[in-house]
Motif scaffolding. Sequence first.
Motif, short mmCIF file in Angstrom:
data_model
loop_
_atom_site.label_atom_id
_atom_site.label_comp_id
_atom_site.label_asym_id
_atom_site.label_seq_id
_atom_site.Cartn_x
_atom_site.Cartn_y
_atom_site.Cartn_z
N GLY A 143 -8.87 -34.38 -8.31
CA GLY A 143 -9.68 -34.47 -9.52
C GLY A 143 -9.01 -33.79 -10.69
O GLY A 143 -7.87 -33.30 -10.60
N PRO A 144 -9.70 -33.72 -11.82
CA PRO A 144 -9.14 -33.06 -13.00
C PRO A 144 -9.02 -31.55 -12.80
O PRO A 144 -9.75 -30.96 -12.00
N LYS A 145 -8.11 -30.94 -13.54
CA LYS A 145 -7.90 -29.50 -13.43
C LYS A 145 -9.07 -28.77 -14.10
O LYS A 145 -9.47 -29.10 -15.21
N VAL A 146 -9.60 -27.78 -13.40
CA VAL A 146 -10.68 -26.95 -13.92
C VAL A 146 -10.13 -25.54 -14.05
O VAL A 146 -9.59 -24.99 -13.09
N ILE A 147 -10.25 -24.95 -15.24
CA ILE A 147 -9.72 -23.61 -15.49
C ILE A 147 -10.88 -22.65 -15.71
O ILE A 147 -11.78 -22.92 -16.50
N GLY A 172 -7.33 -21.51 -11.78
CA GLY A 172 -7.54 -22.94 -11.91
C GLY A 172 -7.50 -23.60 -10.54
O GLY A 172 -6.94 -23.06 -9.60
N TYR A 173 -8.12 -24.77 -10.45
CA TYR A 173 -8.10 -25.52 -9.20
C TYR A 173 -8.34 -26.99 -9.49
O TYR A 173 -8.79 -27.36 -10.57
#
Length: 128
Positions: free
Chosen positions: A68-72, A87-88
């Motif tokens: 999925g999209p990067k989450v910071i 981030g993950y």
Amino acid sequence: MFAVIKTGGRQYRVVPDDVLEVGKIEGEVGTIVQLGEVLMLGGDTPQLGLPTIAGASVAAEVLDHKRGPKVISFKKRRRKNSKRKRGYRDEITVLRITEILADGKKPSVGPRPKRVKAEPAPAADAAE
């Protein structure tokens, strides 16, 4: 006919031929997986589960595994010289719903064949 299923801690309303992205599910691309936690079956006579419907399941074809999209996540405490950045990216499985099954039936539809791109026909000789 529709169904409400639960997978990965989330609930989804699905009908046959829906394509949805869920949390990672084990299974090779192109195989059929069964999702067993059916909370509701809808249609002419809706059925509600307490909490799930016994013997009901949803068959789905695994189309892809991706991220999925990067989450910071950034936290800062002002004037304390303290900050943290993490981030993950979630692992995602893309599914196509093939069938909604009741009464303990097995899936009758297999995975769809892959599309083969048609090659253009050779052009007539222009040098004549």
